[in-house]
Scaffold this motif. Structure first.
Motif, PDB file in Angstrom:
ATOM      1  N   ARG A  97      44.593  64.479  59.176  1.00 55.46           N
ATOM      2  CA  ARG A  97      44.178  63.582  58.105  1.00 55.46           C
ATOM      3  C   ARG A  97      44.775  64.025  56.773  1.00 55.46           C
ATOM      4  NH1 ARG A  97      40.582  59.142  59.170  1.00 55.46           N
ATOM      5  NH2 ARG A  97      39.621  59.572  57.147  1.00 55.46           N
ATOM      6  N   VAL A  98      45.093  63.066  55.942  1.00 58.20           N
ATOM      7  CA  VAL A  98      45.564  63.339  54.587  1.00 58.20           C
ATOM      8  C   VAL A  98      44.345  63.583  53.705  1.00 58.20           C
ATOM      9  CG1 VAL A  98      46.768  62.421  52.577  1.00 58.20           C
ATOM     10  CG2 VAL A  98      47.629  61.938  54.880  1.00 58.20           C
ATOM     11  N   LYS A  99      44.348  64.712  53.011  1.00 57.49           N
ATOM     12  CA  LYS A  99      43.263  65.069  52.106  1.00 57.49           C
ATOM     13  C   LYS A  99      43.747  64.969  50.662  1.00 57.49           C
ATOM     14  CE  LYS A  99      40.774  66.387  55.694  1.00 57.49           C
ATOM     15  NZ  LYS A  99      39.519  65.748  56.137  1.00 57.49           N
ATOM     16  N   GLY A 101      42.566  66.130  46.923  1.00 62.38           N
ATOM     17  CA  GLY A 101      41.628  66.915  46.131  1.00 62.38           C
ATOM     18  C   GLY A 101      41.425  66.320  44.752  1.00 62.38           C
ATOM     19  N   VAL A 102      40.143  66.260  44.334  1.00 63.17           N
ATOM     20  CA  VAL A 102      39.776  65.761  43.007  1.00 63.17           C
ATOM     21  C   VAL A 102      38.795  66.751  42.401  1.00 63.17           C
ATOM     22  CG1 VAL A 102      38.725  63.893  41.697  1.00 63.17           C
ATOM     23  CG2 VAL A 102      40.040  63.371  43.756  1.00 63.17           C
ATOM     24  N   THR A 103      39.052  67.186  41.168  1.00 66.96           N
ATOM     25  CA  THR A 103      38.141  68.141  40.547  1.00 66.96           C
ATOM     26  C   THR A 103      36.825  67.465  40.189  1.00 66.96           C
ATOM     27  OG1 THR A 103      39.077  67.697  38.353  1.00 66.96           O
ATOM     28  CG2 THR A 103      40.013  69.535  39.607  1.00 66.96           C
ATOM     29  N   GLY A 104      35.761  68.249  40.278  1.00 59.07           N
ATOM     30  CA  GLY A 104      34.437  67.728  39.955  1.00 59.07           C
ATOM     31  C   GLY A 104      33.885  66.847  41.058  1.00 59.07           C
ATOM     32  N   GLN A 105      33.000  65.954  40.709  1.00 57.68           N
ATOM     33  CA  GLN A 105      32.398  65.043  41.674  1.00 57.68           C
ATOM     34  C   GLN A 105      33.384  63.954  42.084  1.00 57.68           C
ATOM     35  OE1 GLN A 105      29.285  65.386  43.031  1.00 57.68           O
ATOM     36  NE2 GLN A 105      29.229  67.341  41.910  1.00 57.68           N
ATOM     37  N   VAL A 106      33.281  63.556  43.340  1.00 57.32           N
ATOM     38  CA  VAL A 106      34.098  62.441  43.814  1.00 57.32           C
ATOM     39  C   VAL A 106      33.408  61.156  43.359  1.00 57.32           C
ATOM     40  CG1 VAL A 106      35.114  61.318  45.821  1.00 57.32           C
ATOM     41  CG2 VAL A 106      34.884  63.807  45.773  1.00 57.32           C
ATOM     42  N   ASP A 107      33.737  60.726  42.155  1.00 59.00           N
ATOM     43  CA  ASP A 107      33.034  59.610  41.538  1.00 59.00           C
ATOM     44  C   ASP A 107      33.815  58.304  41.662  1.00 59.00           C
ATOM     45  OD1 ASP A 107      35.114  60.048  39.773  1.00 59.00           O
ATOM     46  OD2 ASP A 107      33.854  60.951  38.230  1.00 59.00           O
ATOM     47  N   GLY A 108      33.243  57.250  41.122  1.00 60.44           N
ATOM     48  CA  GLY A 108      33.851  55.932  41.200  1.00 60.44           C
ATOM     49  C   GLY A 108      35.244  55.849  40.617  1.00 60.44           C
ATOM     50  N   PRO A 109      35.468  56.359  39.399  1.00 58.44           N
ATOM     51  CA  PRO A 109      36.812  56.288  38.825  1.00 58.44           C
ATOM     52  C   PRO A 109      37.866  56.968  39.693  1.00 58.44           C
ATOM     53  CG  PRO A 109      35.222  56.778  37.114  1.00 58.44           C
ATOM     54  CD  PRO A 109      34.474  56.842  38.408  1.00 58.44           C
ATOM     55  N   ALA A 110      37.543  58.148  40.221  1.00 56.72           N
ATOM     56  CA  ALA A 110      38.491  58.857  41.078  1.00 56.72           C
ATOM     57  C   ALA A 110      38.770  58.072  42.349  1.00 56.72           C
ATOM     58  CB  ALA A 110      37.967  60.249  41.420  1.00 56.72           C
ATOM     59  N   GLN A 111      37.706  57.511  42.939  1.00 52.35           N
ATOM     60  CA  GLN A 111      37.885  56.721  44.161  1.00 52.35           C
ATOM     61  C   GLN A 111      38.794  55.520  43.917  1.00 52.35           C
ATOM     62  OE1 GLN A 111      33.870  55.814  45.285  1.00 52.35           O
ATOM     63  NE2 GLN A 111      33.529  57.783  46.292  1.00 52.35           N
ATOM     64  N   SER A 112      38.615  54.867  42.783  1.00 54.91           N
ATOM     65  CA  SER A 112      39.418  53.687  42.473  1.00 54.91           C
ATOM     66  C   SER A 112      40.887  54.042  42.280  1.00 54.91           C
ATOM     67  CB  SER A 112      38.884  53.002  41.211  1.00 54.91           C
ATOM     68  OG  SER A 112      37.566  52.526  41.421  1.00 54.91           O
ATOM     69  N   ASP A 127      41.043  61.202  53.098  1.00 53.26           N
ATOM     70  CA  ASP A 127      39.737  61.748  52.732  1.00 53.26           C
ATOM     71  C   ASP A 127      39.808  62.289  51.312  1.00 53.26           C
ATOM     72  OD1 ASP A 127      38.852  61.274  55.324  1.00 53.26           O
ATOM     73  OD2 ASP A 127      39.391  63.284  56.010  1.00 53.26           O
ATOM     74  N   LEU A 128      38.828  61.932  50.504  1.00 58.40           N
ATOM     75  CA  LEU A 128      38.693  62.516  49.168  1.00 58.40           C
ATOM     76  C   LEU A 128      37.861  63.789  49.269  1.00 58.40           C
ATOM     77  CD1 LEU A 128      38.036  59.511  46.762  1.00 58.40           C
ATOM     78  CD2 LEU A 128      39.924  61.120  46.678  1.00 58.40           C
ATOM     79  N   VAL A 129      38.322  64.840  48.597  1.00 63.47           N
ATOM     80  CA  VAL A 129      37.674  66.147  48.667  1.00 63.47           C
ATOM     81  C   VAL A 129      37.409  66.657  47.254  1.00 63.47           C
ATOM     82  CG1 VAL A 129      37.889  68.515  49.487  1.00 63.47           C
ATOM     83  CG2 VAL A 129      38.908  66.659  50.810  1.00 63.47           C
ATOM     84  N   GLY A 130      36.165  67.009  46.965  1.00 60.28           N
ATOM     85  CA  GLY A 130      35.849  67.617  45.683  1.00 60.28           C
ATOM     86  C   GLY A 130      36.285  69.072  45.659  1.00 60.28           C
ATOM     87  N   VAL A 131      37.069  69.468  44.641  1.00 67.53           N
ATOM     88  CA  VAL A 131      37.574  70.833  44.557  1.00 67.53           C
ATOM     89  C   VAL A 131      37.235  71.434  43.197  1.00 67.53           C
ATOM     90  CG1 VAL A 131      39.449  70.419  46.188  1.00 67.53           C
ATOM     91  CG2 VAL A 131      39.857  70.078  43.740  1.00 67.53           C
ATOM     92  N   LYS A 132      37.263  72.747  43.146  1.00 63.62           N
ATOM     93  CA  LYS A 132      36.912  73.476  41.925  1.00 63.62           C
ATOM     94  C   LYS A 132      38.092  73.575  40.963  1.00 63.62           C
ATOM     95  CE  LYS A 132      35.042  78.021  40.558  1.00 63.62           C
ATOM     96  NZ  LYS A 132      34.545  79.320  41.106  1.00 63.62           N
ATOM     97  N   ARG A 133      39.290  73.794  41.527  1.00 64.89           N
ATOM     98  CA  ARG A 133      40.469  74.042  40.695  1.00 64.89           C
ATOM     99  C   ARG A 133      41.476  72.903  40.833  1.00 64.89           C
ATOM    100  NH1 ARG A 133      38.371  78.952  42.085  1.00 64.89           N
ATOM    101  NH2 ARG A 133      38.753  78.413  44.272  1.00 64.89           N
TER     102      ARG A 133
END
Length: 428
Positions: A97-99, A101-112, A127-133
């Protein structure tokens, strides 16, 4: 001596949020999946990929289509997500699967933003993945650690390495399993843990890579292509890809820089009858800590009647993973992603074999020189394979520059860097 156990693949520290797009129409699927006149290029590799993964050919085709466009998604999201971009990678342990990474919460703006980018490149699932860095933070950490590794490796007998592990949202510090570290190397291991915390992960490594020269291998009649043996009076290597100058129509063969270093005269190959035929002289070579390991050899006679008639082909041999195709067509070139499948044909290994990218942005000892920004894979290689093409699904990703003999641990030079530094384009 400082010893660390090999790091395991893990997503335990990451919060996962799955985003599934509906299937994309056939019209929106990647154009590179079919060649001229409707040739199905996936057909050549799907069977081998299916055997590797223990899946159906239909599922293999789908996963290959994801990998084909994942680098395009990465390039797009670097701009679209900006500071929130946390890298794109392929998770081999989760069905390729293609992952994202998005910092912080996987929120609406990031999903869009990610959804729009995925649709634009034709990616069906991710898949969207919440990451620290962020990716920028990882790159900065890797830059710092790389410079320190270069410094402490000078004069050492075993060597540290460093590279990016986006799947772990960290930088990987490679510590050799055998041999004694210097005091400076031991101090760096401690300093890295102190400075980067959980942003650095340990890995047991071989301590360095050999540059691969010498050996016997098969040849091809014209046209000249990648994956065949090329010879100099003092050394033999493997041709990578056919390239063309960005300023005129001159053609070249791309190979490893350490092959050309000190061997600037005329290189040659042989036809199927083992008759030698000159290729031409080295036009430019680079073997440098910060730039990389790459070279181009001028193809002096490119005519169809008397010369090499170079084509954008790679020789693919029969193996458990591949079907024989001596005219395997290269359609484009792209940057690499962690977790992607890549294949190579080296003229010492002889059999085309495929592996997985397991580290990027690697800083490691290569033939006595600590070098930056290499890729590392699980491909197998031997002396004589230097310069070999790294490819998959008719895409050029790099050239093989070294490895660990008797172990499927190979390093390569990214093709985009080679094109830029040598001022050529890979022939498509």
């Amino acid at each position: 001596m400082v010893r660390w156990k090999k790091a395991a693949f893990s997503a335990c520290a990451l919060g996962l949020a799955v985003a599934l797009l509906p299937p994309v129409s056939a019209a929106a699927r990647p154009a590179a999946a079919a060649g001229p006149a409707g040739v199905d290029w996936f057909a050549e590799e799907a069977a081998g990929f299916a055997k590797e993964r223990g899946i159906s050919e239909a599922e293999a085709r789908e996963r290959m289509s994801w990998q084909l466009v994942a680098p395009d998604l990465d390039e797009r999201l670097q701009t679209d997500l900006g500071a929130r971009f946390g890298s794109v990678w392929i998770d081999v342990r989760d069905g390729d699967r293609v992952k994202v990474g998005v910092t912080g919460q996987v929120d609406g703006p990031a999903q869009s933003i990610v959804k729009a980018a995925a649709q634009a490149v034709g990616l069906t699932r991710y898949d969207l993945v919440g990451v620290k860095r962020s990716a920028a933070r990882l790159a900065a950490d890797n830059d710092w650690l790389a410079e320190e590794v270069i410094r402490v490796n000078r004069g050492a007998t075993v060597f540290l390495s460093a590279g990016l592990r986006p799947d772990l949202n960290a930088v990987q510090l490679g510590v050799p399993g055998k041999g004694e570290l210097t005091t400076a190397q031991k101090d760096l291991v401690k300093a890295a843990q102190t400075r980067l915390g959980d942003g650095v992960v340990p890995a047991a490594t071989s301590g360095g890579y050999r540059t691969f020269l010498g050996c016997d291998a098969p040849y091809c009649d014209a046209p000249l292509r990648g994956g065949v043996k090329i010879n100099h009076p003092d050394v033999s290597c493997t041709s990578g890809f056919v390239a063309q100058s960005k300023v005129d129509s001159k053609k070249y063969i791309v190979t490893a820089g350490h092959c050309a270093m000190g061997n600037l005269g005329t290189w040659s190959s042989k036809n199927a009858a083992l008759t030698p035929k000159a290729i031409g002289p080295v036009h430019h070579w680079i073997f440098d800590t910060y730039i990389g390991d790459m070279a181009i050899i001028r193809i002096s006679d490119t005519s169809i009647a008397t010369g090499w008639d170079p084509r954008p082909w790679v020789m693919v041999t029969y193996s458990p993973q591949t079907n024989q195709n001596t005219a395997y067509h290269i359609a484009e070139d792209k940057m690499s992603l962690f977790g992607m499948r890549v294949c190579t044909t080296g003229m010492a290994t002889r059999v085309t074999n495929c592996g997985i990218v397991i580290e990027l942005g690697l800083t490691a000892n290569l033939g006595g020189l600590t070098m930056r920004n290499l890729g590392r894979t699980t491909n197998c290689s031997k002396p004589g394979d230097s310069g070999a093409p790294m490819f998959a699904s008719h895409v050029a990703y790099g050239i093989l520059v070294g490895g660990v003999e008797d172990d499927c641990d190979t390093v390569y030079q990214g093709i985009r860097t080679a094109e830029r530094e040598l001022n050529v384009n890979i022939l498509h």
